[in-house]
Each structure stands twice: as C-alpha cells, then as structure tokens.
Design an enzyme around this catalytic site. Sequence first.
Site, PDB file in Angstrom:
ATOM      1  N   SER A  12      78.028 117.873 -13.745  1.00 46.66           N
ATOM      2  CA  SER A  12      77.068 116.825 -13.362  1.00 46.66           C
ATOM      3  C   SER A  12      76.080 116.672 -14.507  1.00 46.66           C
ATOM      4  O   SER A  12      74.941 117.105 -14.448  1.00 46.66           O
ATOM      5  CB  SER A  12      76.355 117.212 -12.065  1.00 46.66           C
ATOM      6  OG  SER A  12      75.596 118.385 -12.236  1.00 46.66           O
ATOM      7  N   HIS A  48      80.544 120.345  -7.610  1.00 46.96           N
ATOM      8  CA  HIS A  48      81.037 121.712  -7.833  1.00 46.96           C
ATOM      9  C   HIS A  48      81.907 122.216  -6.689  1.00 46.96           C
ATOM     10  O   HIS A  48      82.301 123.371  -6.645  1.00 46.96           O
ATOM     11  CB  HIS A  48      79.865 122.684  -8.027  1.00 46.96           C
ATOM     12  CG  HIS A  48      79.021 122.342  -9.221  1.00 46.96           C
ATOM     13  ND1 HIS A  48      77.775 122.876  -9.432  1.00 46.96           N
ATOM     14  CD2 HIS A  48      79.250 121.507 -10.268  1.00 46.96           C
ATOM     15  CE1 HIS A  48      77.282 122.397 -10.558  1.00 46.96           C
ATOM     16  NE2 HIS A  48      78.149 121.562 -11.078  1.00 46.96           N
ATOM     17  N   GLU A 108      73.592 122.284  -4.962  1.00 49.44           N
ATOM     18  CA  GLU A 108      73.375 123.735  -4.998  1.00 49.44           C
ATOM     19  C   GLU A 108      72.349 124.191  -3.975  1.00 49.44           C
ATOM     20  O   GLU A 108      71.278 123.594  -3.866  1.00 49.44           O
ATOM     21  CB  GLU A 108      72.864 124.156  -6.390  1.00 49.44           C
ATOM     22  CG  GLU A 108      73.854 123.816  -7.480  1.00 49.44           C
ATOM     23  CD  GLU A 108      73.320 124.062  -8.885  1.00 49.44           C
ATOM     24  OE1 GLU A 108      72.292 124.755  -9.040  1.00 49.44           O
ATOM     25  OE2 GLU A 108      73.931 123.539  -9.822  1.00 49.44           O
ATOM     26  N   GLU A 119      80.589 127.554  -9.112  1.00 48.08           N
ATOM     27  CA  GLU A 119      79.588 128.542  -9.525  1.00 48.08           C
ATOM     28  C   GLU A 119      79.620 129.801  -8.655  1.00 48.08           C
ATOM     29  O   GLU A 119      78.660 130.565  -8.613  1.00 48.08           O
ATOM     30  CB  GLU A 119      78.197 127.893  -9.545  1.00 48.08           C
ATOM     31  CG  GLU A 119      78.156 126.742 -10.552  1.00 48.08           C
ATOM     32  CD  GLU A 119      76.774 126.183 -10.820  1.00 48.08           C
ATOM     33  OE1 GLU A 119      75.827 126.515 -10.073  1.00 48.08           O
ATOM     34  OE2 GLU A 119      76.636 125.415 -11.781  1.00 48.08           O
ATOM     35  N   LYS A 161      68.822 124.158 -20.609  1.00 48.96           N
ATOM     36  CA  LYS A 161      70.236 124.397 -20.908  1.00 48.96           C
ATOM     37  C   LYS A 161      70.426 124.106 -22.390  1.00 48.96           C
ATOM     38  O   LYS A 161      70.271 122.953 -22.812  1.00 48.96           O
ATOM     39  CB  LYS A 161      71.106 123.418 -20.108  1.00 48.96           C
ATOM     40  CG  LYS A 161      71.108 123.635 -18.590  1.00 48.96           C
ATOM     41  CD  LYS A 161      71.729 122.414 -17.903  1.00 48.96           C
ATOM     42  CE  LYS A 161      72.112 122.671 -16.467  1.00 48.96           C
ATOM     43  NZ  LYS A 161      72.447 121.407 -15.752  1.00 48.96           N
ATOM     44  N   LYS A 174      68.846 130.593 -13.428  1.00 54.64           N
ATOM     45  CA  LYS A 174      69.892 130.408 -12.417  1.00 54.64           C
ATOM     46  C   LYS A 174      71.232 130.519 -13.121  1.00 54.64           C
ATOM     47  O   LYS A 174      71.463 129.904 -14.156  1.00 54.64           O
ATOM     48  CB  LYS A 174      69.742 129.075 -11.665  1.00 54.64           C
ATOM     49  CG  LYS A 174      69.975 127.814 -12.463  1.00 54.64           C
ATOM     50  CD  LYS A 174      70.165 126.623 -11.508  1.00 54.64           C
ATOM     51  CE  LYS A 174      70.675 125.407 -12.252  1.00 54.64           C
ATOM     52  NZ  LYS A 174      70.928 124.261 -11.376  1.00 54.64           N
TER      53      LYS A 174
END
Length: 433
Positions: free
Chosen positions: A44, A165, A174, A217, A351, A402
């Site tokens: 994503s 995911h 999530e 994940e 990230k 995370k």
Amino acid sequence: VIERLHGREVLDSRGNPTVEVDVYAKYLGRVVLAARSSAPSGASTGSNEARELRDGDKRYGGKGTQKAAHNVDTILSPALAGKGFCSLKELDEKIIEVDGTELKEKVGGNASTATSFALAESAAALGEKQLFEYLACQYYGGCDAKPKKFKLPTPFFNILNGGKHAGGKLKVQEFMVCPGVGIAFPDGLRIVAEVYQKLGGILTAKCGVSARNVGDEGGFAPNLDTPEQALSFIEEAIKAAGYTPGKECCIGMDAAASEFYHKDTKKYEIEEGVFKTGDEMITYWEELLKKHPAICSIEDGLDEKDYEHWVKLEARIGSKCQIVGDDLLTTNWRTIEKAIAGKWCNALLLKVNQIGTITEAFRAARLMLEKGYKVMVSHRSGETCNSVIADIAVAIGAQSIKTGSTARGERIQKYTRLLQIYEYLKEHDMLEC
Ligand code: PGA
Ligand code: ZN
C-alpha cells in the site's frame, strides 16, 4: 576503504524480487565482504515514494529487479569505490548525486536503499561498533554529540491484518497491539505474544480454523466485515491473556485509507458498501476512540492528499491520540516541512525505502523530533530478514517501531535484534529508563 559493491536479485517475504547488496572493503590489507543487506517493499505505497526499479519484462510478472541490481554494479559501485566509511552522509550524498532524481528513478529506490543499508552495516562491522551506535554517531553529526544512554522504542505489533495485506473484506489494514507505558522491552514482547496466541484461539472458536491463517505481516487475517469486530476480538484476547486494554496493552490502527478512498466521489468506503465523507470519517474516528479508549495511535486515517481533513482530524483528536502520517508524508523532508507548518498530524511513520537513503530518512526524523513530534520506525509488508530498522529506531531515539506480529521470521528478526540491543545496553549501563 570501499573496494566494490555487488547487487543481486533476491526474493522478499511475499515472494517478489528485491535487491540485495554486498559491500567489499579493503581491510587490514585484504579485501573482505564487509556486509550484505537488502531492501524491503510495500504493497500500500504512497504515490510520492521513491520508485522501485522493476524490469517490466516477462520474468516475475514484470517485477524482476535485475536492472536495479545491475545499477549497483555499474553506477553505484564505481561512484563509491575508493571512499572511506566514516561519513554515511557523504556516501549517501554520492548515491543521491549519481541518481540525480528526487525519487531515485534512475538507479531505483530498491537499489539505493539496499546500498545505503549495506554501507551503514559495513561501517559498523569494520569499525567494530554496534550498528545502532554507529548510526547514532551519524544521526547526531558526530560520536561526541550522541547521547550516553539510549531507550528502546515501544513496539507496535500488527496482530490482525486487513486491507491489501490480507484476502478478506476488512478495509482497515492493520490492528496493532503495544505494551503499556513503563514496561521493559522483553516483558512487552512476551505480553503481546501471549495476546497473539489468545487471539488465534478466539478467532478459531468464533470464525472457524481458517480465520487464524495469517496475512503479509504475520497477523491473523480473518474475513471480518467491520473494524469494530476486529477491535472487540482483540480486546477479548487482551483480557483472556490476563491484561487490561489501555493498561498493559494498548491498541494502534493503520487504516491505510488511501486504499479505500474513492477519488471521484471523495468518499471513504470504510466498510464494504458504507461510504463516508471526510467530515464523517473524522466523526467516525472520534467515536471509535470514545468506544475503545485503549486506542492510542491512528495511522493514515484519511487519504494521502486529503490535507483539509487531516488538519481537522489532528485538531479534534490529536491531543488524545497519536496521528501518524505514512502515505501522507512518505518520509520526505520537503513534505514534512509543509506538514509541520500546516499541522497535518503529530507523528511520522519512517520508512527508509520511501525516500531511498538512511541520510534522507534521518533528515525527515530530525525535523519531526526537534519540533517535539513523534517518530515510528516501520518495516514494509514485503520484508527480508534484515534488521537494520531496529538499530535505526534506537539510534535516533524513535518513540516507537512497528514491524509486524509476533510470528514469521522476517518480522521476528527485528524484535530479536531489539532484544539483543536491550541486553547490550543493560550490560554497558547505557539503558535509559
Ligand atoms: P506497506 O504497508 O509496506 O504495504 O506500505 C505498511 C504500512 O502501510 O504502514
Ligand atoms: Zn501505513
């Protein structure tokens, strides 16, 4: 001194190609393999992320990374050969210079990220330093400037997967659980691992065995209809493990809302067939917080370009809850400057592969942390067993990290690295409590 770099195509945890880089260095008169590292890959992704270079041919459905790997050998290696390791900034700036585009379109963000990681790991290995210590020297602009003590980030474990995911109807991507304030890292890891096992049992009992299959994940991926169902299962699991939601265990969510935002109608499809305007989404989040006070963090609760509503959301619930920008900010310092001025959110999801080098990600983090905002360091949904992000989080003093659930090797490797760092910090009286 760097002798040469070599790139190769390897697979990530989703079975898609990514790039791995070897760094060869001259060390004590010999040429040695100093380190080897690899880039992760998102599903994503934000529209303003560094571009992954993919071959676009018949192999791997177009996703091959042979060109990116080749660029390591033919562009990055000659540019970096002969340089010393002491300044990561200098090395990363060379990558930025030879690429020449903001989003790493020439060499590929996958090639640049893997190279930046491998260079940092080489420098730490050859300098006989812990990676987080080397990175702290780089982040603070010198080893004298780095703190004497370090703290571990609060880990957010993604124990229930939805959105891109997983294969079900659940739109929110999530559902994470984090240990409460003041809990030491190993205890936090254990608490969440216990909750995860309880959740698996509850899902099996209520939704059937297939509900405990896992997503990208490592979190369970039951085919639920609403975020409310997911939250109530998680709260039940926390209690079943003997803890209190909001006390030993809090909840975080990443909606990844750009994925269910309809640009034409400007509406959010938060549940299948349920559409909300930006204002209605803000009310939705506010109500959800009231019903589930254990929620302490909401990431990408709105579309990556819906700035107007981000500002309103931050004003309405920002004092009670961490409002994290992922696709919104894409670890890009230029965007972050605007976000700070415009009060879009109060935390950055960091990230490295969204921007393509560690040095640029550091610049993004510094902007946020110096202004009193928070940083959550993050893995990607496609990962390798590399654990450099654990060291990055400790080096910069990020409040949280995370990196998936308490299952699957490529997720666990980061938590294991944090356990190792925790032990090292304790042994050397470097742990800040
Ligand atoms: P991605 O998901 O790696 O697929 O982008 C992680 C996230 O959205 O935070
Ligand atoms: Zn996200």
